[in-house]
Design a protein around this motif. Structure first.
Motif, PDB file in Angstrom:
ATOM      1  N   PRO A 180      -0.572 -22.500 -25.397  1.00  0.00           N
ATOM      2  CA  PRO A 180      -1.779 -22.840 -24.621  1.00  0.00           C
ATOM      3  C   PRO A 180      -3.086 -22.597 -25.380  1.00  0.00           C
ATOM      4  CG  PRO A 180      -0.240 -21.538 -23.305  1.00  0.00           C
ATOM      5  CD  PRO A 180       0.270 -21.506 -24.710  1.00  0.00           C
ATOM      6  N   LEU A 181      -3.021 -21.894 -26.500  1.00  0.00           N
ATOM      7  CA  LEU A 181      -4.250 -21.661 -27.276  1.00  0.00           C
ATOM      8  C   LEU A 181      -4.662 -22.905 -28.053  1.00  0.00           C
ATOM      9  CD1 LEU A 181      -3.561 -18.091 -28.732  1.00  0.00           C
ATOM     10  CD2 LEU A 181      -5.256 -18.703 -27.033  1.00  0.00           C
ATOM     11  N   GLU A 182      -3.705 -23.777 -28.337  1.00  0.00           N
ATOM     12  CA  GLU A 182      -4.000 -24.961 -29.160  1.00  0.00           C
ATOM     13  C   GLU A 182      -5.135 -25.785 -28.536  1.00  0.00           C
ATOM     14  OE1 GLU A 182      -0.641 -27.535 -30.069  1.00  0.00           O
ATOM     15  OE2 GLU A 182      -1.996 -29.211 -30.508  1.00  0.00           O
ATOM     16  N   GLY A 183      -6.185 -25.989 -29.308  1.00  0.00           N
ATOM     17  CA  GLY A 183      -7.308 -26.823 -28.871  1.00  0.00           C
ATOM     18  C   GLY A 183      -8.154 -26.216 -27.772  1.00  0.00           C
ATOM     19  N   ASN A 184      -7.892 -24.974 -27.430  1.00  0.00           N
ATOM     20  CA  ASN A 184      -8.567 -24.388 -26.261  1.00  0.00           C
ATOM     21  C   ASN A 184      -9.427 -23.178 -26.589  1.00  0.00           C
ATOM     22  OD1 ASN A 184      -7.860 -26.115 -24.153  1.00  0.00           O
ATOM     23  ND2 ASN A 184      -5.773 -25.265 -24.133  1.00  0.00           N
ATOM     24  N   PHE A 185      -9.814 -23.033 -27.859  1.00  0.00           N
ATOM     25  CA  PHE A 185     -10.719 -21.928 -28.191  1.00  0.00           C
ATOM     26  C   PHE A 185     -12.037 -22.500 -28.703  1.00  0.00           C
ATOM     27  CE2 PHE A 185      -7.726 -22.714 -31.666  1.00  0.00           C
ATOM     28  CZ  PHE A 185      -8.575 -22.977 -32.728  1.00  0.00           C
ATOM     29  N   LEU A 186     -13.080 -21.695 -28.555  1.00  0.00           N
ATOM     30  CA  LEU A 186     -14.413 -22.082 -29.025  1.00  0.00           C
ATOM     31  C   LEU A 186     -14.862 -21.115 -30.104  1.00  0.00           C
ATOM     32  CD1 LEU A 186     -16.343 -22.768 -25.681  1.00  0.00           C
ATOM     33  CD2 LEU A 186     -15.461 -24.458 -27.308  1.00  0.00           C
ATOM     34  N   LEU A 229      -5.900 -17.772 -21.221  1.00  0.00           N
ATOM     35  CA  LEU A 229      -4.829 -18.751 -21.001  1.00  0.00           C
ATOM     36  C   LEU A 229      -3.475 -18.113 -21.313  1.00  0.00           C
ATOM     37  CD1 LEU A 229      -6.479 -21.899 -22.639  1.00  0.00           C
ATOM     38  CD2 LEU A 229      -6.316 -21.335 -20.209  1.00  0.00           C
ATOM     39  N   VAL A 230      -3.506 -17.168 -22.256  1.00  0.00           N
ATOM     40  CA  VAL A 230      -2.294 -16.392 -22.566  1.00  0.00           C
ATOM     41  C   VAL A 230      -2.638 -14.915 -22.373  1.00  0.00           C
ATOM     42  CG1 VAL A 230      -0.610 -15.784 -24.340  1.00  0.00           C
ATOM     43  CG2 VAL A 230      -1.609 -18.101 -24.304  1.00  0.00           C
ATOM     44  N   LEU A 231      -1.890 -14.249 -21.511  1.00  0.00           N
ATOM     45  CA  LEU A 231      -2.175 -12.836 -21.230  1.00  0.00           C
ATOM     46  C   LEU A 231      -1.469 -11.937 -22.239  1.00  0.00           C
ATOM     47  CD1 LEU A 231      -1.836 -12.894 -17.332  1.00  0.00           C
ATOM     48  CD2 LEU A 231      -3.941 -12.860 -18.695  1.00  0.00           C
ATOM     49  N   PRO A 232      -2.088 -10.789 -22.544  1.00  0.00           N
ATOM     50  CA  PRO A 232      -1.447  -9.881 -23.517  1.00  0.00           C
ATOM     51  C   PRO A 232      -0.100  -9.356 -23.053  1.00  0.00           C
ATOM     52  CG  PRO A 232      -3.607  -9.040 -22.792  1.00  0.00           C
ATOM     53  CD  PRO A 232      -3.406 -10.340 -22.097  1.00  0.00           C
TER      54      PRO A 232
END
Ligand SMILES: Cc1cc2nc3c(=O)[nH]c(=O)nc-3n(C[C@H](O)[C@H](O)[C@H](O)COP(=O)(O)OP(=O)(O)OC[C@H]3O[C@@H](n4cnc5c(N)ncnc54)[C@H](O)[C@@H]3O)c2cc1C
Length: 327
Positions: free
Chosen positions: A56-62, A19-22
């Motif tokens: 975009p990382l918020e709430g979107n990782f497992l 979701l976020v590119l380096p």
């Protein structure tokens, strides 16, 4: 359910990735940095929590995924540093319960310099300091850190974790995802899992154990959670030599055998590159590989006891019931 001999294939959730590119990292803010080692050691390993709210990382990782860290500055060629990946060590709901704070377990890479390529000076034994791990370990609460991700879609828990039992095998910082998974399974808002969960943590010395209090506490509270430690460089109380994770497993096959034969069981392996070789070897030698490994025909007729490490690395592959994250 698939063929019983092959066991129950895990159904994994669709993990969001990249979701976020380096190349365009976002800013996270350090919330916590503390040692997570059991005692004084030659290594330095920390538990680092980073607030990613509003990104975009918020709430979107497992749990089980990793995220990227882009260290500041440039490399020896004057180019921006490459991204490094770090395993997420919290449950999918984050350190804060709302997916806003993600955590990981960075280990400082520190060593005497050793030649990596023929042109390197063999006499140079000055201190080698890994760029990103030391950047992360130096950060203090309030500091900013450039992050990307999430990364990885295979090393995660199934959609319905109650369908399976779990054998978690870790060395060193490979414990990171298992901290998150153990919390997800036993501290779930809907109540603790009834699945059997066994964790074997490998470390050179007892003082190198990580998150030992958490696992000891979970094991005391839940009889379906067992926490084992395999300490390789210390003699055991009875004078016998220390054990690596796979050797521990082999010594305790009376305990683990039933679990490994159970079609519900999934094996997760995380840590040092190569740690899977010993595991694959003992599974095959004891006829416990069905459902976890596929063996290339080239070595299928050779007794597993005679396989070389090279043959195992090249000719044995894990199935969907054996998840591997080694680095
Ligand atoms: C999926 C995944 C998850 C990971 N999770 C974690 C985690 O949870 N915690 C963690 O700590 N790490 C983790 N890592 C490793 C992490 O990504 C970095 O590789 C590690 O932190 C080292 O990065 P660095 O920038 O500090 O070292 P670098 O500056 O990149 O240096 C390492 C490189 O330098 C060279 N080198 C090493 N030793 C020497 C020496 N003595 N002399 C000369 N050169 C040398 C080697 O080529 C080595 O690859 C993970 C990796 C992957 C792929």
């Amino acid at each position: 359910m698939s063929n019983l001999a092959e066991g129950i294939e895990p159904v994994l959730p669709d993990a969001k990735m990249h979701l976020v590119l380096p190349t365009a990292p976002v800013v996270g803010k350090v919330v916590t940095s503390k040692s997570c080692m059991k005692g004084k050691s030659a290594s330095f390993i920390r538990h680092l929590a980073v607030d990613v709210s509003g990104t975009p990382l918020e709430g979107n990782f497992l749990v089980g995924q990793s995220f990227g860290v882009v260290p500041p500055g440039v490399d020896a060629n004057g180019k921006p540093h490459k991204v490094r990946l770090y395993s997420i060590s919290c449950p999918s709901w984050g350190e804060d319960g709302q997916g806003k704070v993600v955590s990981t377990t960075p280990k400082r890479v520190l060593d005497e310099r050793q030649p990596q390529k023929p042109s390197d000076d063999p006499e140079d034994h000055s201190l080698f300091v890994g760029v990103c791990s030391n950047h992360l370990c130096d950060l203090r609460p309030g500091d900013e850190v450039m992050v990307s991700g999430p990364n990885g879609k295979r090393f995660i828990l199934p959609v319905d974790p109650s369908q399976h039992d779990y054998l978690f095998l870790a060395t060193g910082t490979g414990i990171a995802p298992f901290r998150g998974m153990a919390m997800e399974l036993f501290q779930h808002p809907k109540g603790p899992t009834t699945s059997r969960v066994e964790l074997v943590m490998g470390a050179p010395y007892t003082t190198d154990l990580l998150y030992d209090d958490l696992f000891t506490d979970l094991a005391a509270k839940h009889k379906n959670f067992r926490y084992h430690t395999a300490i390789s460089r210390e003699r055991r109380p009875d004078g016998r030599r220390g054990l690596y994770v796979h050797q521990y497993l082999e010594e305790q096959l009376d305990h683990f055998g039933d679990m490994l034969r159970n079609p519900r069981t999934l094996i997760y392996v995380c840590g040092l590159a190569g740690m899977q070789v010993g595991l694959f070897h003992i599974l095959a030698r004891h006829g416990l590989d069905a459902g976890y490994l596929t063996i290339h025909e080239e070595i299928a007729s050779i007794p597993p006891a005679d396989w070389t490490a090279e043959q195992i690395k090249r000719r044995v592959r894990q199935t969907h019931r054996c998840m591997l994250e080694v680095y």
